[in-house]
Design a protein around this motif. Structure first.
Motif, PDB file in Angstrom:
ATOM      1  N   UNK A   1       0.810  -1.221   0.000  1.00  0.00           N
ATOM      2  CA  UNK A   1       0.000   0.000   0.000  1.00  0.00           C
ATOM      3  C   UNK A   1       0.844   1.272   0.000  1.00  0.00           C
ATOM      4  N   UNK A   2       2.060   1.211   0.523  1.00  0.00           N
ATOM      5  CA  UNK A   2       2.920   2.396   0.519  1.00  0.00           C
ATOM      6  C   UNK A   2       3.260   2.824  -0.910  1.00  0.00           C
ATOM      7  N   UNK A   3       3.406   1.865  -1.802  1.00  0.00           N
ATOM      8  CA  UNK A   3       3.715   2.188  -3.196  1.00  0.00           C
ATOM      9  C   UNK A   3       2.518   2.873  -3.852  1.00  0.00           C
ATOM     10  N   UNK A   4       1.321   2.371  -3.575  1.00  0.00           N
ATOM     11  CA  UNK A   4       0.107   2.982  -4.142  1.00  0.00           C
ATOM     12  C   UNK A   4      -0.092   4.384  -3.569  1.00  0.00           C
ATOM     13  N   UNK A   5       0.071   4.524  -2.260  1.00  0.00           N
ATOM     14  CA  UNK A   5      -0.079   5.843  -1.641  1.00  0.00           C
ATOM     15  C   UNK A   5       0.990   6.809  -2.148  1.00  0.00           C
ATOM     16  N   UNK A   6       2.191   6.290  -2.434  1.00  0.00           N
ATOM     17  CA  UNK A   6       3.239   7.122  -3.019  1.00  0.00           C
ATOM     18  C   UNK A   6       2.847   7.630  -4.400  1.00  0.00           C
ATOM     19  N   UNK A   7       2.138   6.814  -5.152  1.00  0.00           N
ATOM     20  CA  UNK A   7       1.653   7.249  -6.471  1.00  0.00           C
ATOM     21  C   UNK A   7       0.613   8.354  -6.325  1.00  0.00           C
ATOM     22  N   UNK A   8      -0.239   8.245  -5.322  1.00  0.00           N
ATOM     23  CA  UNK A   8      -1.296   9.234  -5.117  1.00  0.00           C
ATOM     24  C   UNK A   8      -0.771  10.531  -4.511  1.00  0.00           C
ATOM     25  N   UNK A   9       0.445  10.530  -3.984  1.00  0.00           N
ATOM     26  CA  UNK A   9       1.048  11.700  -3.341  1.00  0.00           C
ATOM     27  C   UNK A   9       1.797  12.529  -4.379  1.00  0.00           C
ATOM     28  N   UNK A  10       1.058  13.204  -5.251  1.00  0.00           N
ATOM     29  CA  UNK A  10       1.697  13.943  -6.349  1.00  0.00           C
ATOM     30  C   UNK A  10       2.405  15.207  -5.866  1.00  0.00           C
ATOM     31  N   UNK A  11       2.060  15.696  -4.686  1.00  0.00           N
ATOM     32  CA  UNK A  11       2.697  16.909  -4.176  1.00  0.00           C
ATOM     33  C   UNK A  11       3.907  16.581  -3.296  1.00  0.00           C
ATOM     34  N   UNK A  12       4.124  15.305  -3.002  1.00  0.00           N
ATOM     35  CA  UNK A  12       5.228  14.916  -2.120  1.00  0.00           C
ATOM     36  C   UNK A  12       6.224  14.029  -2.830  1.00  0.00           C
ATOM     37  N   UNK A  13       6.496  12.883  -2.223  1.00  0.00           N
ATOM     38  CA  UNK A  13       7.459  11.919  -2.780  1.00  0.00           C
ATOM     39  C   UNK A  13       6.731  11.008  -3.766  1.00  0.00           C
ATOM     40  N   UNK A  14       6.452  11.531  -4.944  1.00  0.00           N
ATOM     41  CA  UNK A  14       5.644  10.815  -5.938  1.00  0.00           C
ATOM     42  C   UNK A  14       6.391   9.601  -6.461  1.00  0.00           C
ATOM     43  N   UNK A  15       5.686   8.459  -6.518  1.00  0.00           N
ATOM     44  CA  UNK A  15       6.242   7.205  -7.031  1.00  0.00           C
ATOM     45  C   UNK A  15       5.475   6.840  -8.306  1.00  0.00           C
ATOM     46  N   UNK A  16       6.084   6.938  -9.491  1.00  0.00           N
ATOM     47  CA  UNK A  16       5.370   6.698 -10.737  1.00  0.00           C
ATOM     48  C   UNK A  16       5.199   5.220 -11.100  1.00  0.00           C
ATOM     49  N   UNK A  17       5.623   4.306 -10.243  1.00  0.00           N
ATOM     50  CA  UNK A  17       5.597   2.880 -10.570  1.00  0.00           C
ATOM     51  C   UNK A  17       4.216   2.417 -11.008  1.00  0.00           C
ATOM     52  N   UNK A  18       3.176   2.820 -10.288  1.00  0.00           N
ATOM     53  CA  UNK A  18       1.816   2.387 -10.606  1.00  0.00           C
ATOM     54  C   UNK A  18       1.410   2.829 -12.013  1.00  0.00           C
ATOM     55  N   UNK A  19       1.870   3.987 -12.439  1.00  0.00           N
ATOM     56  CA  UNK A  19       1.544   4.463 -13.774  1.00  0.00           C
ATOM     57  C   UNK A  19       2.095   3.492 -14.835  1.00  0.00           C
ATOM     58  N   UNK A  20       3.293   2.989 -14.620  1.00  0.00           N
ATOM     59  CA  UNK A  20       3.879   2.050 -15.575  1.00  0.00           C
ATOM     60  C   UNK A  20       3.166   0.695 -15.541  1.00  0.00           C
ATOM     61  N   UNK A  21       2.756   0.261 -14.347  1.00  0.00           N
ATOM     62  CA  UNK A  21       2.006  -0.995 -14.234  1.00  0.00           C
ATOM     63  C   UNK A  21       0.662  -0.859 -14.944  1.00  0.00           C
ATOM     64  N   UNK A  22      -0.032   0.243 -14.707  1.00  0.00           N
ATOM     65  CA  UNK A  22      -1.319   0.469 -15.368  1.00  0.00           C
ATOM     66  C   UNK A  22      -1.143   0.612 -16.880  1.00  0.00           C
ATOM     67  N   UNK A  23      -0.097   1.307 -17.298  1.00  0.00           N
ATOM     68  CA  UNK A  23       0.176   1.442 -18.730  1.00  0.00           C
ATOM     69  C   UNK A  23       0.432   0.092 -19.382  1.00  0.00           C
ATOM     70  N   UNK A  24       1.200  -0.756 -18.699  1.00  0.00           N
ATOM     71  CA  UNK A  24       1.448  -2.109 -19.216  1.00  0.00           C
ATOM     72  C   UNK A  24       0.169  -2.914 -19.305  1.00  0.00           C
ATOM     73  N   UNK A  25      -0.715  -2.737 -18.326  1.00  0.00           N
ATOM     74  CA  UNK A  25      -1.994  -3.450 -18.339  1.00  0.00           C
ATOM     75  C   UNK A  25      -2.871  -2.976 -19.493  1.00  0.00           C
TER      76      UNK A  25
END
Length: 133
Positions: A25-49
């Motif tokens: 869940x920390x990775x997902x919450x990191x993706x949703x935190x666009x104003x902080x420590x943004x983690x784009x990993x979920x975007x690549x997973x969704x793009x691959x899907x």
């Protein structure tokens, strides 16, 4: 055979979630935190899907009929109503608060924690209430 194919698809989906780190869940919450420590990993997973689904549907539609079953089962409703919007809003709020959506939540049951248990109970309660409404 139909149940076995469903199990295999679910297993493949769960493995994909685990390998990509989407059960954290920390990775997902990191993706949703666009104003902080943004983690784009979920975007690549969704793009691959999306790419995989786009190609997969093109291949499947060429067959004309599914491998297991008589016909493709597609949704027929296209209307947008209050139940759909409310459910989508509740899903988004729950996803943002917990970092889990249903797939990763079930895939994470092996490492059950209090926040995960609370999310699963809330999800099952929402499912039950939606069926009774």
């Amino acid at each position: 055979m139909k149940a076995a194919m469903g199990y295999l698809a679910g297993l493949l989906f769960g493995l994909g979630l685990a390998i990509s780190g989407m059960t954290d869940p920390a990775r997902v919450l990191g993706f949703l935190d666009i104003a902080g420590a943004w983690d784009p990993t979920l975007m690549f997973v969704l793009g691959g899907a999306v790419v995989t689904t786009f190609i997969g549907y093109r291949l499947v539609w060429r067959r004309g009929a599914p491998l297991v079953g008589k016909a493709f089962q597609l949704p027929s409703r296209r209307d947008i109503d209050a139940r759909l919007l409310g459910g989508a809003a509740l899903f988004g709020i729950g996803w943002g608060l917990s970092g889990y959506c249903p797939g990763p939540a079930f895939a994470s049951i092996g490492g059950l924690s209090a926040p995960l248990a609370a999310m699963l109970v809330a999800m099952l309660a929402g499912w039950y209430l939606a069926r009774r409404w």
